[in-house]
Design a protein around this motif. Structure first.
Motif, PDB file in Angstrom:
ATOM      1  N   GLU A 158       2.447   4.353  -2.609  1.00 13.78           N
ATOM      2  CA  GLU A 158       2.471   3.172  -1.742  1.00 13.78           C
ATOM      3  C   GLU A 158       1.056   2.836  -1.271  1.00 13.78           C
ATOM      4  O   GLU A 158       0.598   1.697  -1.362  1.00 13.78           O
ATOM      5  CB  GLU A 158       3.379   3.465  -0.543  1.00 13.78           C
ATOM      6  CG  GLU A 158       3.598   2.288   0.324  1.00 13.78           C
ATOM      7  CD  GLU A 158       5.025   2.281   0.892  1.00 13.78           C
ATOM      8  OE1 GLU A 158       5.273   1.427   1.734  1.00 13.78           O
ATOM      9  OE2 GLU A 158       5.860   3.120   0.488  1.00 13.78           O
TER      10      GLU A 158
ATOM     11  N   HIS B 170      -1.250  -0.363  -2.428  1.00 11.39           N
ATOM     12  CA  HIS B 170      -1.825  -1.217  -1.377  1.00 11.39           C
ATOM     13  C   HIS B 170      -3.327  -1.402  -1.622  1.00 11.39           C
ATOM     14  O   HIS B 170      -3.850  -2.525  -1.564  1.00 11.39           O
ATOM     15  CB  HIS B 170      -1.559  -0.563  -0.020  1.00 11.39           C
ATOM     16  CG  HIS B 170      -2.235  -1.243   1.116  1.00 11.39           C
ATOM     17  ND1 HIS B 170      -1.819  -2.466   1.572  1.00 11.39           N
ATOM     18  CD2 HIS B 170      -3.308  -0.890   1.866  1.00 11.39           C
ATOM     19  CE1 HIS B 170      -2.608  -2.835   2.568  1.00 11.39           C
ATOM     20  NE2 HIS B 170      -3.520  -1.889   2.762  1.00 11.39           N
TER      21      HIS B 170
ATOM     22  N   GLU C  21       8.760  -2.739  -6.130  1.00  8.69           N
ATOM     23  CA  GLU C  21       8.879  -3.355  -4.798  1.00  8.69           C
ATOM     24  C   GLU C  21       7.557  -3.293  -4.043  1.00  8.69           C
ATOM     25  O   GLU C  21       7.135  -4.272  -3.422  1.00  8.69           O
ATOM     26  CB  GLU C  21       9.970  -2.642  -3.985  1.00  8.69           C
ATOM     27  CG  GLU C  21      11.347  -3.178  -4.317  1.00  8.69           C
ATOM     28  CD  GLU C  21      12.462  -2.397  -3.611  1.00  8.69           C
ATOM     29  OE1 GLU C  21      13.621  -2.655  -3.970  1.00  8.69           O
ATOM     30  OE2 GLU C  21      12.165  -1.548  -2.739  1.00  8.69           O
ATOM     31  N   ILE C  22       6.915  -2.137  -4.118  1.00  6.61           N
ATOM     32  CA  ILE C  22       5.645  -1.976  -3.385  1.00  6.61           C
ATOM     33  C   ILE C  22       4.624  -3.000  -3.889  1.00  6.61           C
ATOM     34  O   ILE C  22       4.004  -3.715  -3.111  1.00  6.61           O
ATOM     35  CB  ILE C  22       5.056  -0.550  -3.588  1.00  6.61           C
ATOM     36  CG1 ILE C  22       5.982   0.523  -3.010  1.00  6.61           C
ATOM     37  CG2 ILE C  22       3.676  -0.438  -2.962  1.00  6.61           C
ATOM     38  CD1 ILE C  22       5.647   1.936  -3.469  1.00  6.61           C
TER      39      ILE C  22
ATOM     40  N   THR D 113       5.068  -5.785  -5.628  1.00  7.26           N
ATOM     41  CA  THR D 113       5.476  -7.168  -5.364  1.00  7.26           C
ATOM     42  C   THR D 113       5.185  -7.538  -3.905  1.00  7.26           C
ATOM     43  O   THR D 113       4.611  -8.598  -3.614  1.00  7.26           O
ATOM     44  CB  THR D 113       6.977  -7.341  -5.679  1.00  7.26           C
ATOM     45  OG1 THR D 113       7.198  -6.844  -6.996  1.00  7.26           O
ATOM     46  CG2 THR D 113       7.420  -8.784  -5.589  1.00  7.26           C
ATOM     47  N   ARG D 114       5.573  -6.630  -3.001  1.00  6.82           N
ATOM     48  CA  ARG D 114       5.362  -6.906  -1.578  1.00  6.82           C
ATOM     49  C   ARG D 114       3.868  -7.091  -1.267  1.00  6.82           C
ATOM     50  O   ARG D 114       3.461  -8.036  -0.606  1.00  6.82           O
ATOM     51  CB  ARG D 114       5.925  -5.716  -0.778  1.00  6.82           C
ATOM     52  CG  ARG D 114       6.092  -5.981   0.691  1.00  6.82           C
ATOM     53  CD  ARG D 114       6.657  -4.763   1.390  1.00  6.82           C
ATOM     54  NE  ARG D 114       5.787  -3.601   1.286  1.00  6.82           N
ATOM     55  CZ  ARG D 114       6.181  -2.384   0.940  1.00  6.82           C
ATOM     56  NH1 ARG D 114       7.437  -2.132   0.653  1.00  6.82           N
ATOM     57  NH2 ARG D 114       5.326  -1.387   0.889  1.00  6.82           N
ATOM     58  N   GLU D 115       3.059  -6.162  -1.807  1.00  7.51           N
ATOM     59  CA  GLU D 115       1.620  -6.222  -1.537  1.00  7.51           C
ATOM     60  C   GLU D 115       1.015  -7.513  -2.102  1.00  7.51           C
ATOM     61  O   GLU D 115       0.143  -8.117  -1.492  1.00  7.51           O
ATOM     62  CB  GLU D 115       0.903  -5.007  -2.148  1.00  7.51           C
ATOM     63  CG  GLU D 115       1.283  -3.677  -1.511  1.00  7.51           C
ATOM     64  CD  GLU D 115       0.792  -3.565  -0.066  1.00  7.51           C
ATOM     65  OE1 GLU D 115      -0.232  -4.178   0.265  1.00  7.51           O
ATOM     66  OE2 GLU D 115       1.460  -2.872   0.726  1.00  7.51           O
ATOM     67  N   CYS D 116       1.493  -7.911  -3.292  1.00  7.05           N
ATOM     68  CA  CYS D 116       0.935  -9.121  -3.921  1.00  7.05           C
ATOM     69  C   CYS D 116       1.353 -10.367  -3.157  1.00  7.05           C
ATOM     70  O   CYS D 116       0.558 -11.301  -3.002  1.00  7.05           O
ATOM     71  CB  CYS D 116       1.370  -9.222  -5.384  1.00  7.05           C
ATOM     72  SG  CYS D 116       0.531  -8.020  -6.402  1.00  7.05           S
ATOM     73  N   GLU D 117       2.599 -10.377  -2.699  1.00  3.97           N
ATOM     74  CA  GLU D 117       3.043 -11.537  -1.919  1.00  3.97           C
ATOM     75  C   GLU D 117       2.184 -11.679  -0.669  1.00  3.97           C
ATOM     76  O   GLU D 117       1.714 -12.768  -0.334  1.00  3.97           O
ATOM     77  CB  GLU D 117       4.524 -11.412  -1.556  1.00  3.97           C
ATOM     78  CG  GLU D 117       5.390 -11.908  -2.703  1.00  3.97           C
ATOM     79  CD  GLU D 117       6.863 -11.539  -2.556  1.00  3.97           C
ATOM     80  OE1 GLU D 117       7.266 -10.987  -1.500  1.00  3.97           O
ATOM     81  OE2 GLU D 117       7.599 -11.810  -3.528  1.00  3.97           O
ATOM     82  N   ALA D 118       1.936 -10.541  -0.008  1.00  2.00           N
ATOM     83  CA  ALA D 118       1.128 -10.581   1.217  1.00  2.00           C
ATOM     84  C   ALA D 118      -0.282 -11.076   0.912  1.00  2.00           C
ATOM     85  O   ALA D 118      -0.909 -11.758   1.726  1.00  2.00           O
ATOM     86  CB  ALA D 118       1.092  -9.196   1.862  1.00  2.00           C
TER      87      ALA D 118
ATOM     88  N   VAL E 247       2.020 -11.493  -9.270  1.00  2.00           N
ATOM     89  CA  VAL E 247       2.313 -10.066  -9.458  1.00  2.00           C
ATOM     90  C   VAL E 247       1.820  -9.656 -10.847  1.00  2.00           C
ATOM     91  O   VAL E 247       2.227 -10.238 -11.853  1.00  2.00           O
ATOM     92  CB  VAL E 247       3.830  -9.792  -9.324  1.00  2.00           C
ATOM     93  CG1 VAL E 247       4.123  -8.299  -9.520  1.00  2.00           C
ATOM     94  CG2 VAL E 247       4.332 -10.255  -7.969  1.00  2.00           C
TER      95      VAL E 247
END
Ligand code: LLP
Length: 463
Positions: free
Chosen positions: A249, A253, A301-302, A304-309, A314
Motif C-alpha cells: 500500500e 502510494h 484497489e490501492i 486505482t484509489r491512489e491514481c484517482e486521488a 490508472v
C-alpha cells in the motif's frame, strides 16, 4: 528398509523455548494441505502419493534426494494468478525462484510473462521458445554483453537499476538501432517485515534508485532525454515472503506519487507500474498466505484509489510472483541415513542431501516442515533436527521438527514447499551432486532437470 526401534531421545518440546514446533502436532501422519502440493495424499499403505505416483516408486526410479514437482499444481497456481489479474494487468513469473525449459513452456501455455535476472535465465527462456516481448530483464549489474543480448533478442522491457545503467542500455539500444522499452526500479523506503537479506525496498541496500532526495525523479529526467530508451513505467519490489499488504500500500502510494510528479514536470503519464513479487507462502502450518484473487483485488484497489486521488489515468499493473507460484508445488524427497539421539537435547536425523539442495535454513533461518512419507507410524513424536551430509554444523534442513520415534535409516522423509529458491540456489558444496527435478502428473513422472553426475563436476575441472 529397516524398521528397528532405537532410543528416541526427548519426546517433548521442553528443550524448545520458541519456534513453530513448541508442541508436537496431534497427528504426525497428517499432511497439512497448506504446505503440501495439491495432489499430495497418502495411499492405503500410508505411502505419500503425488500426481498419481508413490514416493517409494519415485525414489526407486529417480533416486534421492530429489525435488518432486507437482505439474498440475504449478499450472493451477500460475493460472490462478493470471485469472486473478485479468487482461488489464500482466503477471511476470520470477524465474529466479526456479527456472527450467519445462517451466518456461508451462508459463507460456498458461499465459504468464517471465522475469529473468541474468544472461543464463534469459538463455533458458529463449531456448524454450518464450516470446522475447513477454520477457522482463532485471538485475542491478547487468553486463554490457547481457544487455546487448537482451536488446537484440527484443525483450519487452529492461528494468533499469542505476544511473550508469540508464546510459548503458540507451547507448547499446541506439547502437543496435533500437528503442528499448524500460522501467526504472526505485526504492520507496518501505521496511518489509522479512529477513534483512530478502527485504529490498529500504534505502540502505543495493537495488534500485531511491525515491528519497529526488534521485528517482532525476533518473526519470535523464531516461526521458535518451533516444535509445522508451520509458514505460516505474518498478518497485519491496521484499520477499511478505504476508502483510500494508507494505504494498505504501509502495503503491509512493510510486503513484512519482507518476504524478512526472506528469506535472514533463507532461507525460507513464503507462505502467510494476509492484514486484514477494508474496509469502506457507512453509509451516502457522503461515497464512493470501490467495492470488485477494492480492489482485487489494493491489488493483490501492493503485486505482491512489491514481484517482492524483487525477492520473490508472496505469497497467504488473506483478512478479516467483515463490507464490512454484514454492508450494514441490517437496524434497530424502532418504534417512542415520538417526542419532542426543541425550536430553534432541535426535539428529541425517539425510542424503542438505545445505547444497536447501541453503535457506542456514542463510535465512528459514522454517520448514517435514514428514515421514514412505509409511505411516503410530510411534510417539520425537523432537528432531533434520540435517544434511555436509561438513558443516550449520548444515540444517529443518531446525525443529517432530518425527515418529521409530524413524530409521532407509525411511523416506520429505520437506514440503521447497519449489522456490532451493534448486535455484543449490550448490556443489563438498562436491555433493545437485538433485534432479522430477515433474509428476497423471500417474507419470519425468525428469525436467537431471541429477548432476560426477562427470559433470569433472568436466568443469580442467586439470
Ligand atoms: N521481482 C523482483 C524484482 C525480485 O527481486 C524478486 C525476488 C521477485 C520479483 C520474486 O520474489 P518472490 O515472489 O519469489 O518472493 N533467495 C531468497 C529470495 C530472494 C528474492 C530475490 N528477488 C529466498 O530464498 O527467500
Amino acid at each position: 528398509m529397516s524398521r528397528s526401534a532405537h532410543p528416541a531421545g526427548p519426546r517433548h518440546a521442553d528443550v524448545l523455548t520458541e519456534g513453530h514446533y513448541s508442541a508436537p502436532p496431534a497427528d504426525l501422519n497428517a499432511l497439512d494441505p497448506k504446505v503440501w502440493a495439491r495432489t499430495v495424499s497418502r495411499d492405503e499403505d500410508g505411502v505419500l502419493t503425488v500426481g498419481g505416483r508413490t514416493v517409494t516408486g519415485l525414489a526407486e526410479e529417480f533416486g534421492t534426494p530429489a525435488y518432486i514437482l507437482d505439474e498440475a499444481d504449478f499450472r493451477a497456481r500460475a493460472r490462478a494468478w493470471r485469472t486473478a489479474f485479468g487482461t488489464d494487468a500482466d503477471v511476470f513469473y520470477a524465474g529466479k525462484a526456479f527456472l527450467s525449459r519445462a517451466v518456461v513452456r508451462w508459463l507460456d501455455e498458461e499465459g504468464l510473462n517471465l522475469d529473468v535476472c541474468s544472461g543464463g535465465e534469459l538463455a533458458t527462456a529463449l531456448s524454450a521458445g518464450m516470446d522475447p516481448a513477454r520477457i522482463a530483464f532485471h538485475g542491478n549489474n547487468k553486463s554490457t554483453d547481457e544487455i546487448r543480448r537482451a536488446v537484440e533478442a527484443g525483450v519487452g522491457r529492461i528494468v533499469l537499476d542505476s544511473f550508469q545503467e540508464i546510459v548503458r542500455v540507451a547507448h547499446i539500444a541506439q547502437e543496435l538501432g533500437k528503442r528499448q522499452k524500460a522501467q526504472i526500479r526505485i526504492t520507496v523506503g518501505v521496511e518489509a517485515h522479512t529477513h534483512e537479506f530478502i527485504a529490498t525496498a529500504h534505502e540502505d541496500q543495493k537495488f534500485g534508485i531511491p525515491l528519497a532526495g529526488g534521485q528517482a525523479a532525476e533518473a526519470v529526467r535523464r531516461a526521458l532525454t535518451l533516444d535509445g530508451l522508451e520509458l514505460i513505467g516505474i518498478h518497485s519490489h519491496i521484499g520477499s515472503q511478505i504476508f502483510d499488504m500494508s507494505g504494498f500500500e505504501v509502495a503503491a502510494h509512493r510510486v503513484v506519487g512519482l507518476l504524478k510528479d512526472i506528469r506535472d514536470e514533463h507532461g507525460v503519464e507513464l503507462p505502467e507500474i510494476d509492484l514486484g513479487g514477494g508474496l509469502g507462502i506457507a512453509y509451516t502450518s502457522s503461515d497464512d498466505p493470501r490467495e492470488p484473487h485477494e492480492i489482485a483485488k487489494a493491489l488493483t484497489e490501492i493503485v486505482t484509489r491512489e491514481c484517482e486521488a492524483a487525477r492520473l489515468r490508472v496505469p497497467r499493473i504488473s506483478v512478479e510472483p516467483g515463490r507464490a507460484i512454484v514454492g508450494p508445488t514441490a517437496f524434497t524427497l530424502y532418504e534417512v541415513g542415520t538417526v542419532k539421539p542426543l541425550e536430553s537435547l534432541r535426535t539428529y536425523v541425517s539425510v542424503d542431501g542438505g545445505m547444497s539442495d536447501n541453503i535457506r535454513t542456514a542463510l535465512y533461518d528459514a522454517e520448514y516442515s517435514v514428514a515421514l512419507v514412505s509409511r505411516t507410524s503410530d510411534a510417539e513424536p520425537m523432537l528432531t533436527r533434520v540435517v544434511g551430509k555436509h561438513c558443516e554444523s550449520g548444515d540444517i534442513v529443518v531446525k525443529d521438527a517432530f518425527l515418529p520415534a521409530d524413524l530409521a535409516p532407509g525411511d523416506l522423509i520429505a520437506v514440503p514447499a521447497t519449489g522456490a529458491y532451493c534448486r535455484s540456489m543449490a550448490s556443489n558444496y563438498n562436491h555433493v551432486l545437485r538433485p534432479p527435478v522430477v515433474a509428476v502428473g497423471d500417474g507419470e513422472a519425468r525428469v525436467i532437470v537431471r541429477r548432476e553426475t560426477e562427470e559433470d563436476l569433472l568436466r568443469l575441472d580442467v586439470g
